[in-house]
Design a protein around this motif. Structure first.
Motif: not given
Length: 294
Positions: A26-27, A142-144, A291-294
């Protein structure tokens, strides 16, 4: 600062865990560096006026997870035993991968996946309310986008903790007291999504606990009673926040796709044979296609 070294039981796929931490980071509240193998966030321990904040700086390696603990208030003593327990549950370090590998070894679908990556754990989150809010904000996006929305929520309602460089995720009572229209505008979500976040915050402020050591049947019931939260959200939270290693969100789109385009009912039937380890089956199936990483 105090340094803790936590060794996992058996093989540990730390790269998978790092990717998940990065994908859900979380940013403002968390910082993940996949290349360095590090993740930082705040952790609150205690209740009421006795709550204390700590910054945790994790370094993940296959052989161990190093945790540097820094109290936000230097006068605060750290409950090291409590922090160790939280991190071990969060990263699922006490799971025995040989048991999982043995259970799935002869399965045509899972056998090859588990043999290739036996150390995959069910990486969760140390804050169940935080997980629930981000999950609600991530519904149908999306997750993003979910990370973006949650970062806005933290910026608008969180509290920067001096000396840590991080912002504490807003407490349930803060969001429960917020104006729904103002929350919607601050986060940039639909009115219905803002109302679900608000209702969830009210439920938690009223006593709902989303954590591994609660009555899961009661927690599921109370979560389902929140307007806008359905079976998929509840089962997903059972995996990542309630610690249910047999939870199986059969309605998950990615899960159904990787199983060959099954319906929810068919996916429920397909997972029956993987009980009581269906959460691990879920994570292996997800890892095979996402993919698990952004």
């Amino acid at each position: 600062m105090t340094r803790l070294v936590l060794e996992p039981v058996g093989a540990y796929d730390h790269l998978h865990a790092l990717g998940l931490l990065a994908a859900h980071s979380i940013p403002g509240a968390e910082v993940t560096d996949v290349r360095a193998g590090t993740h930082a966030r705040l952790l609150e321990l205690g209740d009421g006026a006795g709550r204390a904040s700590f910054r945790l700086d994790l370094t993940l390696r296959s052989e161990a997870v190093t945790v540097d603990v820094t109290a936000a208030d230097p006068a605060t003593g750290a409950d090291l035993e409590g922090i160790v327990g939280v991190v071990r549950r969060w990263l699922d370090l006490d799971a025995d991968p040989t048991v999982i590998e043995s259970a799935f070894a002869d399965d045509d679908t899972l056998g090859p996946l588990v043999a290739a990556r036996p150390g995959i754990r069910v990486t969760g989150n140390p804050d169940g309310f935080e997980t629930a809010v981000m999950t609600v904000l991530g519904q149908q996006v999306s997750l993003a986008a979910a990370r973006t929305f949650t970062g806005r929520l933290v910026a608008a309602y969180g509290r920067p903790v001096e000396g840590t460089g991080l912002t504490r995720f807003p407490r349930a009572e803060v969001l429960a007291a917020a104006d729904v229209d103002e929350l919607r505008a601050a986060v940039g979500v639909t009115n219905s999504r803002a109302r679900t976040v608000h209702a969830l915050a009210e439920a938690v402020a009223d006593g709902l606990v989303i954590a591994p050591d609660v009555d899961r049947v009661d927690a599921r019931r109370r979560l389902l009673a929140v307007p806008g939260i359905g079976p998929w959200t509840v089962e997903y939270l059972a995996v990542r926040a309630l610690g249910d290693r047999d939870s199986w969100p059969a309605g998950d789109l990615v899960l159904r796709r990787v199983l060959g385009g099954l319906t929810t009912r068919q996916a429920e039937e397909a997972g029956a044979g993987w009980s009581p380890w269906r959460a691990y089956a879920l994570f292996h199936l997800w890892a095979a296609v996402l993919p698990t990483a952004p």
